[in-house]
Design a protein around this motif. Structure first.
Motif, short mmCIF file in Angstrom:
data_model
loop_
_atom_site.label_atom_id
_atom_site.label_comp_id
_atom_site.label_asym_id
_atom_site.label_seq_id
_atom_site.Cartn_x
_atom_site.Cartn_y
_atom_site.Cartn_z
N LYS A 80 44.07 31.26 39.33
CA LYS A 80 43.41 29.95 39.36
C LYS A 80 43.46 29.26 38.00
O LYS A 80 43.46 29.90 36.95
CB LYS A 80 41.93 30.11 39.79
N GLU A 82 41.99 25.32 36.12
CA GLU A 82 41.13 24.15 36.27
C GLU A 82 41.76 22.98 35.52
O GLU A 82 42.27 23.14 34.41
CB GLU A 82 39.74 24.42 35.72
N ASN A 100 40.09 22.58 40.92
CA ASN A 100 40.66 23.92 40.79
C ASN A 100 42.03 23.95 41.45
O ASN A 100 42.24 23.32 42.49
CB ASN A 100 39.76 24.97 41.46
N PRO A 136 36.21 34.13 35.24
CA PRO A 136 35.34 33.06 35.76
C PRO A 136 33.92 33.11 35.21
O PRO A 136 33.18 32.12 35.31
CB PRO A 136 35.36 33.27 37.28
N ARG A 139 34.17 31.41 30.56
CA ARG A 139 35.19 30.38 30.55
C ARG A 139 35.73 30.07 29.16
O ARG A 139 36.77 29.42 29.02
CB ARG A 139 34.64 29.11 31.20
N ASP A 142 39.40 30.92 28.68
CA ASP A 142 40.49 30.22 29.38
C ASP A 142 41.69 30.04 28.45
O ASP A 142 41.55 29.78 27.25
CB ASP A 142 40.04 28.84 29.85
#
Length: 229
Positions: A80, A82, A100, A136, A139, A142
């Motif tokens: 995934k 974002e 997402n 998740p 964050r 990321d």
């Protein structure tokens, strides 16, 4: 015969995007030396890291209120990401659009289409963020890149010429490029990529992204869940 015609057409209409001065936009490529818990392992032939498919100044000019953003995403074990857009001109802290995205299982170019109910305002600049979600629940880990979108406008004369060229995508793309409008240049050529592959390659080579010109393009616009604010 088709390949010969396409080659001749692209030679006559070489589509090179002009260089632009940087205005302090972030780098369009995640540094090859970056480290982190989900730093993709670059094993494919291109050796290209997470990259915004943008001009070298990483500013995506557009005449559309809802343009498409292209990103090259290397193969990763993560599933995934974002994508978020912020109003940079008015310094709005909350995103005007956030979604997402399901990542492809192989390396390639990912298309992010801003929906019609997201309206970039003329002469405004927007900041976008794309982050591969490593954890998740944390964050800050990321693996991300950022860039800018700038809504601009065309002269009435250019708009009139574009209408006359509706059935000639190469000429349309060349006119957009000459007007320094990135989003419509790349979108027009991407839609005609199968018919004019050389023109697509020439465009990416002109902005230093020739290594990814043969990459598969993934469009997950039908799968995403969005939240407009």
């Amino acid at each position: 015969m088709t390949n010969q015609m396409e080659s001749e057409a692209s030679q006559l209409l070489a589509i090179d995007f002009p260089e632009s001065d940087s205005r302090g936009a972030p780098s369009r490529t995640r540094g090859a030396g970056s480290r982190g818990p989900c730093n993709p392992i670059i094993k494919e032939k291109s050796g290209v890291n997470l990259t915004a498919v943008m001009p070298q100044n990483n500013i995506g000019t557009t005449v559309s209120p809802n343009p498409t953003v292209y990103l090259y995403v290397p193969k990763s074990s993560k599933q995934k990401a974002e994508f978020a857009v912020y109003d940079w001109t008015n310094r709005v802290r909350e995103p005007i659009y956030i979604t997402n995205i399901s990542l492809p299982q192989s390396a390639g170019i990912v298309k992010v289409n801003l929906p019609k109910n997201v309206a970039l305002q003329p002469n405004n600049t927007y900041f976008w963020h794309f982050g591969i979600i490593c954890n998740p629940y944390q964050r800050s880990l990321d693996y991300y890149i950022n860039g800018w979108l700038k809504r601009t406008s065309l002269t009435p004369q250019t708009e009139a010429k574009l209408k006359q060229l509706e059935e000639k995508p190469l000429e349309q793309a060349k006119l957009y490029a000459e007007s320094s409008v990135w989003s419509e240049t790349i979108t027009t050529l991407e839609k005609s990529r199968a018919a004019y592959p050389n023109a697509w390659k020439e465009l990416l080579q002109s902005v230093g992204l020739g290594k990814i010109a043969d990459s598969q393009i993934f469009d997950f616009s039908q799968e995403i869940q969005s939240d407009q604010r």
